[in-house]
Every structure is written in C-alpha cells, then in structure tokens.
Motif scaffolding. Structure first.
Motif, PDB file in Angstrom:
ATOM      1  N   PHE A  85      13.291  -2.165  -1.390  1.00  0.00           N
ATOM      2  CA  PHE A  85      13.745  -0.687  -1.622  1.00  0.00           C
ATOM      3  C   PHE A  85      14.428  -0.334  -0.454  1.00  0.00           C
ATOM      4  N   PRO A  86      15.707  -0.718  -0.142  1.00  0.00           N
ATOM      5  CA  PRO A  86      16.341  -0.291   1.320  1.00  0.00           C
ATOM      6  C   PRO A  86      16.385   1.148   1.634  1.00  0.00           C
ATOM      7  N   ARG A  87      16.497   1.849   0.483  1.00  0.00           N
ATOM      8  CA  ARG A  87      16.742   3.189   0.527  1.00  0.00           C
ATOM      9  C   ARG A  87      16.057   4.001  -0.705  1.00  0.00           C
ATOM     10  N   GLY A  88      15.933   5.139  -0.577  1.00  0.00           N
ATOM     11  CA  GLY A  88      15.435   6.079  -1.708  1.00  0.00           C
ATOM     12  C   GLY A  88      13.861   6.337  -1.397  1.00  0.00           C
ATOM     13  N   ASP A  89      13.160   7.386  -2.300  1.00  0.00           N
ATOM     14  CA  ASP A  89      12.164   7.499  -2.253  1.00  0.00           C
ATOM     15  C   ASP A  89      10.973   6.667  -2.848  1.00  0.00           C
ATOM     16  N   VAL A  90       9.965   6.182  -2.414  1.00  0.00           N
ATOM     17  CA  VAL A  90       9.094   5.179  -2.795  1.00  0.00           C
ATOM     18  C   VAL A  90       7.667   5.750  -3.117  1.00  0.00           C
ATOM     19  N   ALA A  91       7.156   5.386  -4.121  1.00  0.00           N
ATOM     20  CA  ALA A  91       5.620   5.459  -4.777  1.00  0.00           C
ATOM     21  C   ALA A  91       4.832   4.458  -4.372  1.00  0.00           C
ATOM     22  N   VAL A  92       3.753   4.542  -3.737  1.00  0.00           N
ATOM     23  CA  VAL A  92       3.096   3.434  -3.553  1.00  0.00           C
ATOM     24  C   VAL A  92       1.457   3.618  -4.314  1.00  0.00           C
ATOM     25  N   ALA A  93       1.048   2.710  -5.112  1.00  0.00           N
ATOM     26  CA  ALA A  93      -0.234   2.752  -5.749  1.00  0.00           C
ATOM     27  C   ALA A  93      -1.062   1.618  -5.137  1.00  0.00           C
ATOM     28  N   LEU A  94      -2.214   1.751  -4.627  1.00  0.00           N
ATOM     29  CA  LEU A  94      -3.287   0.887  -3.789  1.00  0.00           C
ATOM     30  C   LEU A  94      -4.396   0.826  -4.784  1.00  0.00           C
ATOM     31  N   THR A  95      -4.942  -0.485  -4.998  1.00  0.00           N
ATOM     32  CA  THR A  95      -6.195  -0.705  -5.820  1.00  0.00           C
ATOM     33  C   THR A  95      -7.051  -1.619  -4.687  1.00  0.00           C
ATOM     34  N   TRP A  96      -8.036  -0.831  -3.964  1.00  0.00           N
ATOM     35  CA  TRP A  96      -8.828  -1.785  -2.964  1.00  0.00           C
ATOM     36  C   TRP A  96     -10.040  -2.270  -3.398  1.00  0.00           C
ATOM     37  N   LEU A 112      -1.594  -1.039   6.309  1.00  0.00           N
ATOM     38  CA  LEU A 112      -1.101  -1.524   5.194  1.00  0.00           C
ATOM     39  C   LEU A 112       0.415  -0.974   5.003  1.00  0.00           C
ATOM     40  N   LEU A 113       0.841   0.286   5.268  1.00  0.00           N
ATOM     41  CA  LEU A 113       2.005   0.620   5.077  1.00  0.00           C
ATOM     42  C   LEU A 113       2.904   0.004   6.194  1.00  0.00           C
ATOM     43  N   ASP A 114       2.360   0.244   7.430  1.00  0.00           N
ATOM     44  CA  ASP A 114       3.064  -0.455   8.568  1.00  0.00           C
ATOM     45  C   ASP A 114       3.528  -1.765   8.118  1.00  0.00           C
ATOM     46  N   ALA A 115       2.556  -2.393   7.824  1.00  0.00           N
ATOM     47  CA  ALA A 115       2.981  -3.849   7.384  1.00  0.00           C
ATOM     48  C   ALA A 115       3.808  -4.288   6.276  1.00  0.00           C
ATOM     49  N   LEU A 116       4.234  -3.230   5.248  1.00  0.00           N
ATOM     50  CA  LEU A 116       4.962  -3.453   4.270  1.00  0.00           C
ATOM     51  C   LEU A 116       6.199  -3.014   4.653  1.00  0.00           C
ATOM     52  N   ARG A 117       6.235  -2.425   5.969  1.00  0.00           N
ATOM     53  CA  ARG A 117       7.747  -1.910   6.337  1.00  0.00           C
ATOM     54  C   ARG A 117       8.602  -3.130   6.781  1.00  0.00           C
ATOM     55  N   ALA A 120       8.871  -4.042   1.636  1.00  0.00           N
ATOM     56  CA  ALA A 120       9.106  -3.419   0.529  1.00  0.00           C
ATOM     57  C   ALA A 120       9.924  -2.247   0.829  1.00  0.00           C
ATOM     58  N   PHE A 121      10.041  -1.594   1.809  1.00  0.00           N
ATOM     59  CA  PHE A 121      11.122  -0.676   1.994  1.00  0.00           C
ATOM     60  C   PHE A 121      11.334  -0.603   3.692  1.00  0.00           C
ATOM     61  N   THR A 122      12.307   0.094   3.940  1.00  0.00           N
ATOM     62  CA  THR A 122      13.100   0.306   5.282  1.00  0.00           C
ATOM     63  C   THR A 122      12.233   0.832   6.174  1.00  0.00           C
ATOM     64  N   ASP A 123      11.775   2.131   5.836  1.00  0.00           N
ATOM     65  CA  ASP A 123      10.980   3.033   6.815  1.00  0.00           C
ATOM     66  C   ASP A 123       9.935   3.756   5.996  1.00  0.00           C
ATOM     67  N   ASP A 124       8.591   3.697   6.708  1.00  0.00           N
ATOM     68  CA  ASP A 124       7.602   4.290   5.946  1.00  0.00           C
ATOM     69  C   ASP A 124       7.695   5.897   5.461  1.00  0.00           C
ATOM     70  N   LYS A 125       8.968   6.523   6.332  1.00  0.00           N
ATOM     71  CA  LYS A 125       9.160   7.670   5.732  1.00  0.00           C
ATOM     72  C   LYS A 125       9.691   8.029   4.289  1.00  0.00           C
ATOM     73  N   GLN A 126      10.100   6.818   3.694  1.00  0.00           N
ATOM     74  CA  GLN A 126      10.595   6.689   2.334  1.00  0.00           C
ATOM     75  C   GLN A 126       9.105   6.865   1.157  1.00  0.00           C
ATOM     76  N   VAL A 127       8.117   6.606   1.685  1.00  0.00           N
ATOM     77  CA  VAL A 127       7.089   6.680   0.681  1.00  0.00           C
ATOM     78  C   VAL A 127       6.698   8.268   0.728  1.00  0.00           C
ATOM     79  N   VAL A 128       6.752   8.846  -0.598  1.00  0.00           N
ATOM     80  CA  VAL A 128       6.619  10.192  -1.004  1.00  0.00           C
ATOM     81  C   VAL A 128       5.534  10.382  -1.747  1.00  0.00           C
ATOM     82  N   GLU A 129       4.746   9.490  -2.197  1.00  0.00           N
ATOM     83  CA  GLU A 129       3.613   9.244  -2.889  1.00  0.00           C
ATOM     84  C   GLU A 129       2.684   8.018  -2.796  1.00  0.00           C
ATOM     85  N   ILE A 130       1.396   8.540  -2.622  1.00  0.00           N
ATOM     86  CA  ILE A 130       0.388   7.618  -2.506  1.00  0.00           C
ATOM     87  C   ILE A 130      -0.653   7.796  -3.252  1.00  0.00           C
TER      88      ILE A 130
END
Length: 133
Positions: A85-96, A112-117, A120-130
């Motif tokens: 997802f190079p751009r756009g808002d991203v939602a992430v669901a985690l099952t731990w 985890l989000l830092d490692a996915l940068r 999965a996405f360009t910048d963790d600012k794209q993550v709008v839902e967790i």
C-alpha cells in the motif's frame, strides 16, 4: 468503520511459538479494499528495541534482526518485493498469540508497525485504524 474477522484462539495453528497474525487493508469509503495477511514472530519488547549510544538512540541488533525477519516473511508469504500500500489510509488488525501474558501489548504494536513500514506501507502515518486482539 472497517470490519475485520476477529480471530479466536481456536483459529490459531497448534504451534506454541508466540506470533502475531497481521491483516492490513487499504481503507476506501469505510471498507477495506484489498488486504494483506501475514503471520509474524513476536517483536522484541520496547526495552530491547532501542539502545543509547551517547546522546543518540539507535536500533538494537534484536530490532534490526526483527526487521529483516519481517521483510523475509513478507516476501515469502505475499510473494512480492513491492510495497503493498504505497499510499492511502491503511487499517491494521493484529491478533496476538503471546507466550506469556506479561508486558503491555501497546508497547509492541509500535515495534511491529515500524517493522512493517516500507513493506506493507510507505509511512506509518498511513495507519488510521488499529484493531488489536
């Protein structure tokens, strides 16, 4: 609001190793459009993620190793070297699936989000839902 299937402990494979099931999706008009699903090892705790050298905070060896592990897992499971997802808002669901119920879950979500940068996405600012379970 984006909807994700909530995973139960019964949905997990029988292996005991601590891990995280990640489902990420691009948010368009309140629904996810296309998803990415990964199963990753548990990230190192925040206490082991950063090291201080003088006045600088640098990634620890554990953190660097974890990022390489995430990149390899992404390549092996998603069969792609491109950012999903190079751009756009991203939602992430985690099952731990934790080995022990100790420590704060929210401290590891950031690692985890830092490692996915850049995977999965360009910048963790794209993550709008967790959503974390």
């Amino acid at each position: 609001m984006t909807t994700f299937k909530r995973f139960r402990k019964d949905d997990a494979p029988p292996s005991i190793s601590p891990r995280v099931r990640v489902v990420a999706g691009l948010v368009k008009g309140g629904a996810t459009a296309g998803t990415l699903q990964l199963t990753l090892p548990e990230p190192p705790s925040a206490n082991r993620y950063w090291r201080h050298v003088g006045r600088n905070a640098v990634l620890s060896k554990d953190a660097k190793d974890y990022r390489v592990t995430v990149i390899r897992a992404y390549y092996n499971q998603a069969r792609s070297a491109l950012i999903r997802f190079p751009r756009g808002d991203v939602a992430v669901a985690l099952t731990w699936y934790r080995a022990r119920k100790s420590g704060d879950l929210d401290n590891r979500i950031k690692q985890l989000l830092d490692a996915l940068r850049l995977v999965a996405f360009t910048d963790d600012k794209q993550v709008v839902e967790i959503h974390a379970y």
